[in-house]
Scaffold this active site. Structure first.
Site, PDB file in Angstrom:
ATOM      1  N   SER A   7      30.930  49.289  48.619  1.00 30.39           N
ATOM      2  CA  SER A   7      30.567  48.022  47.987  1.00 30.39           C
ATOM      3  C   SER A   7      29.992  47.087  49.031  1.00 30.39           C
ATOM      4  O   SER A   7      30.666  46.743  50.010  1.00 30.39           O
ATOM      5  CB  SER A   7      31.796  47.390  47.348  1.00 30.39           C
ATOM      6  N   HIS A  30      27.276  50.505  45.811  1.00 30.88           N
ATOM      7  CA  HIS A  30      27.868  49.684  44.748  1.00 30.88           C
ATOM      8  C   HIS A  30      27.494  48.220  44.957  1.00 30.88           C
ATOM      9  O   HIS A  30      27.743  47.648  46.021  1.00 30.88           O
ATOM     10  CB  HIS A  30      29.386  49.877  44.765  1.00 30.88           C
ATOM     11  N   ASP A  32      27.893  44.437  43.499  1.00 34.13           N
ATOM     12  CA  ASP A  32      28.718  43.586  42.644  1.00 34.13           C
ATOM     13  C   ASP A  32      27.986  42.302  42.306  1.00 34.13           C
ATOM     14  O   ASP A  32      27.736  41.476  43.184  1.00 34.13           O
ATOM     15  CB  ASP A  32      30.028  43.241  43.371  1.00 34.13           C
ATOM     16  N   MET A  34      28.162  38.813  40.300  1.00 36.40           N
ATOM     17  CA  MET A  34      29.153  37.886  39.713  1.00 36.40           C
ATOM     18  C   MET A  34      28.485  36.565  39.377  1.00 36.40           C
ATOM     19  O   MET A  34      27.711  36.047  40.183  1.00 36.40           O
ATOM     20  CB  MET A  34      30.265  37.618  40.725  1.00 36.40           C
ATOM     21  N   HIS A  63      27.360  46.810  39.242  1.00 38.39           N
ATOM     22  CA  HIS A  63      28.556  46.414  38.489  1.00 38.39           C
ATOM     23  C   HIS A  63      28.381  44.960  38.077  1.00 38.39           C
ATOM     24  O   HIS A  63      28.484  44.061  38.905  1.00 38.39           O
ATOM     25  CB  HIS A  63      29.768  46.620  39.416  1.00 38.39           C
ATOM     26  N   MET A  65      29.528  41.731  36.648  1.00 42.57           N
ATOM     27  CA  MET A  65      30.683  40.902  36.271  1.00 42.57           C
ATOM     28  C   MET A  65      30.117  39.583  35.776  1.00 42.57           C
ATOM     29  O   MET A  65      30.242  38.535  36.431  1.00 42.57           O
ATOM     30  CB  MET A  65      31.608  40.714  37.483  1.00 42.57           C
ATOM     31  N   MET A 136      38.984  49.134  36.803  1.00 41.17           N
ATOM     32  CA  MET A 136      39.303  48.204  37.885  1.00 41.17           C
ATOM     33  C   MET A 136      40.751  48.423  38.324  1.00 41.17           C
ATOM     34  O   MET A 136      41.668  48.423  37.501  1.00 41.17           O
ATOM     35  CB  MET A 136      39.125  46.749  37.429  1.00 41.17           C
ATOM     36  N   GLY A 141      36.464  40.126  40.998  1.00 45.98           N
ATOM     37  CA  GLY A 141      36.098  38.815  41.547  1.00 45.98           C
ATOM     38  C   GLY A 141      36.075  38.763  43.064  1.00 45.98           C
ATOM     39  O   GLY A 141      35.272  38.051  43.638  1.00 45.98           O
ATOM     40  N   PHE A 142      36.944  39.543  43.691  1.00 45.97           N
ATOM     41  CA  PHE A 142      37.047  39.458  45.145  1.00 45.97           C
ATOM     42  C   PHE A 142      37.320  40.818  45.763  1.00 45.97           C
ATOM     43  O   PHE A 142      38.012  41.645  45.162  1.00 45.97           O
ATOM     44  CB  PHE A 142      38.176  38.494  45.542  1.00 45.97           C
ATOM     45  N   GLY A 143      36.813  41.010  46.975  1.00 44.47           N
ATOM     46  CA  GLY A 143      37.150  42.200  47.742  1.00 44.47           C
ATOM     47  C   GLY A 143      38.474  41.984  48.464  1.00 44.47           C
ATOM     48  O   GLY A 143      39.024  40.874  48.459  1.00 44.47           O
ATOM     49  N   GLY A 144      38.981  43.043  49.058  1.00 42.03           N
ATOM     50  CA  GLY A 144      40.149  42.922  49.929  1.00 42.03           C
ATOM     51  C   GLY A 144      41.480  42.705  49.231  1.00 42.03           C
ATOM     52  O   GLY A 144      42.438  42.257  49.854  1.00 42.03           O
ATOM     53  N   ASP A 174      37.657  51.024  41.231  1.00 39.22           N
ATOM     54  CA  ASP A 174      37.126  49.939  42.063  1.00 39.22           C
ATOM     55  C   ASP A 174      38.239  48.956  42.384  1.00 39.22           C
ATOM     56  O   ASP A 174      38.808  48.345  41.475  1.00 39.22           O
ATOM     57  CB  ASP A 174      35.997  49.250  41.278  1.00 39.22           C
ATOM     58  N   GLY A 175      38.535  48.836  43.694  1.00 38.74           N
ATOM     59  CA  GLY A 175      39.496  47.834  44.131  1.00 38.74           C
ATOM     60  C   GLY A 175      40.639  48.423  44.931  1.00 38.74           C
ATOM     61  O   GLY A 175      41.395  49.243  44.428  1.00 38.74           O
ATOM     62  N   GLY A 176      40.721  48.030  46.201  1.00 40.23           N
ATOM     63  CA  GLY A 176      41.851  48.442  47.032  1.00 40.23           C
ATOM     64  C   GLY A 176      41.874  49.912  47.409  1.00 40.23           C
ATOM     65  O   GLY A 176      42.931  50.455  47.737  1.00 40.23           O
ATOM     66  N   GLY A 196      35.057  48.760  49.478  1.00 38.96           N
ATOM     67  CA  GLY A 196      34.384  47.698  50.221  1.00 38.96           C
ATOM     68  C   GLY A 196      34.991  47.527  51.588  1.00 38.96           C
ATOM     69  O   GLY A 196      34.501  48.071  52.589  1.00 38.96           O
ATOM     70  N   SER A 197      36.113  46.800  51.659  1.00 38.47           N
ATOM     71  CA  SER A 197      36.708  46.494  52.966  1.00 38.47           C
ATOM     72  C   SER A 197      37.062  47.731  53.767  1.00 38.47           C
ATOM     73  O   SER A 197      36.838  47.771  54.972  1.00 38.47           O
ATOM     74  CB  SER A 197      37.951  45.617  52.832  1.00 38.47           C
TER      75      SER A 197
HETATM   76  C1  DX5 Z   1      35.773  43.311  43.018  1.00 39.10           C
HETATM   77  C2  DX5 Z   1      34.571  44.209  43.173  1.00 39.10           C
HETATM   78  C3  DX5 Z   1      34.755  45.326  44.109  1.00 39.10           C
HETATM   79  C4  DX5 Z   1      35.080  44.941  45.530  1.00 39.10           C
HETATM   80  C5  DX5 Z   1      36.027  45.982  46.059  1.00 39.10           C
HETATM   81  O1  DX5 Z   1      35.555  42.444  41.981  1.00 39.10           O
HETATM   82  O2  DX5 Z   1      34.210  44.760  41.912  1.00 39.10           O
HETATM   83  O3  DX5 Z   1      33.663  46.229  44.064  1.00 39.10           O
HETATM   84  O4  DX5 Z   1      33.962  44.856  46.373  1.00 39.10           O
HETATM   85  O5  DX5 Z   1      36.465  45.594  47.309  1.00 39.10           O
HETATM   86  P1  DX5 Z   1      37.659  46.322  48.085  1.00 39.10           P
HETATM   87  O6  DX5 Z   1      37.281  47.767  48.254  1.00 39.10           O
HETATM   88  O7  DX5 Z   1      37.728  45.570  49.355  1.00 39.10           O
HETATM   89  O8  DX5 Z   1      38.900  46.172  47.230  1.00 39.10           O
HETATM   90 ZN    ZN Z   2      32.688  46.388  41.873  1.00 43.19          ZN
END
Ligand code: DX5
Ligand code: ZN
Length: 214
Positions: A7, A30, A32, A34, A63, A65, A136, A141-144, A174-176, A196-197
């Site tokens: 991401s 990927h 994102d 928003m 993706h 959002m 999800m 909404g947020f990474g990490g 997607d996520g964590g 992502g992270s």
């Molecule tokens: C969150 C995004 C994700 C995000 C994942 O709303 O849809 O794609 O970038 O980030 P990580 O891998 O850091 O959880």
């Molecule tokens: Zn995403």
């Protein structure tokens, strides 16, 4: 085969081309999008997708959002997306179906996304036309954020329905996702992992991408 979709939300937007090249051994990129309404954050939009398209041949997994994505899906396809996913919570069932039809008519792959609180059943009206279902494993909404292990029963249920009704459809999470949680989601039926992270913070990014394949 397990596919990895880094991401770019975790990339440095001032050096986006460089950061895209860093993940070129992955399968999908990927992206994102928003709008500050569907989720409490604003990221990137159409002009950025257009610019990314010019600098990479990777499959762009967009993706969305955003509220009422039916208004914008055609333009994201034209901007260079290869896969476009829309949230089932973002509009009526009728309009979500329309959004998917528009994406397919553009010759692109379409998919639906489920927020953590949305039950697996919400994909059923769309499953036959989807090339992707995205679960999800954090609130969008947020990474990490921390991986939600309690999404695993939903993931297994979706894997069952996909195998029975539309086996060509991919099942993405997607996520964590990190080198530990990747194993959990693979065991529970995911075949495309967004990260992502855990990708961008790695010392050795190609090695991390390989590690996430499980
Ligand atoms: C969150 C995004 C994700 C995000 C994942 O709303 O849809 O794609 O970038 O980030 P990580 O891998 O850091 O959880
Ligand atoms: Zn995403």
């Amino acid at each position: 085969m397990i596919k990895i979709a880094p991401s770019i939300l975790a990339a440095d937007f001032a050096n986006l081309e460089r950061d895209i090249q860093k993940v070129r051994t992955a399968d999908y990129l990927h992206v994102d999008v928003m709008d500050g309404l569907f989720v409490p954050n604003i990221s990137i939009g159409l002009p950025v997708v257009e610019s990314i398209r010019k600098v990479t041949d990777m499959t762009l997994d967009v993706h969305l959002m955003i509220d009422r994505p039916v208004r914008y899906v055609e333009r994201f396809c034209q901007a260079g997306a290869d896969i476009v996913t829309v949230h089932v919570e973002a509009d009526s069932e009728e309009n979500t179906g329309k959004a998917l039809d528009i994406i397919r008519a553009q010759g692109k792959r379409c998919g639906v996304v489920l927020k953590p609180k949305t039950p697996a059943e919400a994909v059923l009206p769309f499953l036959e036309k989807c090339g992707m279902v995205l679960v999800m494993t954090v609130e969008p909404g947020f990474g990490g954020q921390k991986f939600m292990e309690d999404m695993m029963p939903k993931l297994r249920q979706l894997r069952e329905w996909i195998n029975a009704k539309n086996p060509a459809c991919e099942l993405e999470v997607d996520g964590g996702i990190d080198p530990v949680t990747c194993r959990t989601v693979i065991e529970n039926g995911a075949n495309v992992l967004v990260a992502g992270s855990s990708v961008y913070k790695a010392e050795n990014i190609p090695a991390r991408i390989m590690e996430l394949r499980g």
